[in-house]
Design an enzyme around this catalytic site. Sequence first.
Site, short mmCIF file in Angstrom:
data_model
loop_
_atom_site.label_atom_id
_atom_site.label_comp_id
_atom_site.label_asym_id
_atom_site.label_seq_id
_atom_site.Cartn_x
_atom_site.Cartn_y
_atom_site.Cartn_z
N GLN A 108 0.82 -1.21 0.00
CA GLN A 108 0.00 0.00 0.00
C GLN A 108 0.86 1.27 0.00
OE1 GLN A 108 -3.61 -0.89 0.62
NE2 GLN A 108 -3.92 1.03 -0.46
N LYS B 224 -2.67 -0.78 6.69
CA LYS B 224 -3.64 -1.85 6.39
C LYS B 224 -4.07 -2.47 7.70
CE LYS B 224 -5.45 -3.72 2.69
NZ LYS B 224 -5.56 -3.17 1.33
N ASP C 178 -11.69 -3.73 2.24
CA ASP C 178 -10.90 -4.66 1.43
C ASP C 178 -11.77 -5.92 1.40
OD1 ASP C 178 -7.89 -4.85 0.33
OD2 ASP C 178 -8.34 -6.80 1.19
N ASN D 241 -16.42 -6.79 -5.24
CA ASN D 241 -16.51 -5.41 -5.69
C ASN D 241 -15.56 -5.08 -6.86
OD1 ASN D 241 -15.16 -2.52 -4.86
ND2 ASN D 241 -17.40 -2.60 -4.83
N SER E 260 -10.61 6.82 -2.69
CA SER E 260 -10.72 7.08 -1.25
C SER E 260 -10.12 8.44 -0.93
CB SER E 260 -9.97 6.00 -0.46
OG SER E 260 -10.77 4.86 -0.29
N1 GLU Z 1 -8.26 -2.06 0.01
C1 GLU Z 1 -8.04 -1.22 -1.12
C2 GLU Z 1 -6.63 -1.41 -1.64
O1 GLU Z 1 -6.14 -2.50 -1.61
C3 GLU Z 1 -8.45 0.22 -0.90
C4 GLU Z 1 -7.87 0.90 0.29
C5 GLU Z 1 -8.47 2.28 0.58
O2 GLU Z 1 -9.39 2.70 -0.11
O3 GLU Z 1 -7.98 2.90 1.52
O4 GLU Z 1 -5.99 -0.53 -2.16
#
Ligand code: GLU
Length: 449
Positions: A114, A129, A169, A245, A381
């Site tokens: 991330q 995360k 997620d 999703n 986001s």
């Molecule tokens: N879980 C998503 C990712 O893997 C989105 C995370 C978010 O929107 O903060 O990037």
Amino acid sequence: MSSMDSKVSAIYDSIVKRNPGEVEFHQAVREVLDQLDVVLERHPEYLDQKVIERIAEPERMITFRVPWMDDKNQIQVNRGFRVQYSSVLGPYKGGLRFHPTVYSGIIKFLGFEQIFKNALTGQGIGGGKGGSDFDPKGKSDNEVMRFCQSFMTELYRHINDFTDVPAGDIGVGAREIGYMFGQYKRIVNRYEAGVLTGKGLAYGGSLVRTEATGYGLVYFTDEVLRKNLGTSFEGKKCIVSGSGNVAIYAIEKIQELGGKVIACSDSNGYIHDETGINLDTLKRIKEVERKRLTSYVEEHKSAKYIAGGNIWEIPCDVALPSATQNEINLESAEILIKNGCKVVTEGANMPTTPDAVHAFIEANVIYAPGKASNAGGVATSALEMQQNASRDRWTFDYADQKLKSIMLNIHDQCYNTAAEYNVIGNYLKGANIAGFCIVADTMIPMGLI
Ligand code: GLU
């Protein structure tokens, strides 16, 4: 350890040693470090400043007890996690995963990825995360609510809109975010909409956030097709694994662009429909009825359901793995290559094993890692945070245009970085180098942090 020089290799070994047993985390670190030898030749300061060692160690890792009462009045205990990995570029940002496979190694692999994904979006967001080994499957609505409330009763003290902003997620969608936002608001007595993203539209959510990861993946892939093969989705046979999703909205956008999605999957098996997946049915089954894919074939005679089979055996032009980590192994990669697949872009996080990635690159299949191709979710986001901060609400088209331009920008950063390092078309190298350098170059002037 093919391309690593001995210094990087020693750093990697020490990271493995101090994080024993966390194999997915080792894999994610290795993916980045494997690309860095050429960078370190140009930037010896990264080694002098111990940038790799610092980035690999999370700023903070929180583990906590999540007790909750099930519908039979039995006490259940799960484990909650939040890794606050890097705040060099902004508040920690990243989703929460609720799945029985969750443990520290999964959370750390996701958090580590991330950091670089968020860097590529260019939106001033750090990496984090979290999640739990709680399994939402088969739980009642009330059980999910009680779990989410208990989870937030500990998590709330570690987050806020300037520190750490969780989202969804796997296993965490609008329903779970709603329960967690409600509990957060109740505890802190402040309407801090910007503390979570992926919220419902009525309480600070953003249009396009639901569609964002899937749409973003397809915008990115469309540019990959155009730039490398001079083609588009028009008439292409595609496989999108998963049916959550990410998969649903990738299918929607591919269909809009004239491609045909012939298969998708859940954890029990896959459906194959050569006439193309019917999106209305898929959405109803997954989003409204919360049922398994077996229901799809009851309504569509052109489709077959294959229990426990390998979706990658179906011939396709473009593969978009959007289910979960390590879903394409070497054997599946070899089948895809033999069947003439030209492009693989990841909708999930780390869905391709390292040997499978290697096989794609050797066979000149264009491969893009999730930290670039699936960044549309977290990017949107950040758009949601922007709207929350300004108490503004954007139209669908406005947010969608923003998402599209961010994805094209990520594409170009990866493409141009690969070109700069003489590996044109290598998105693995381009994404990892570009993401790493942004974080490293921002971190060094901040001193020893
Ligand atoms: N879980 C998503 C990712 O893997 C989105 C995370 C978010 O929107 O903060 O990037």
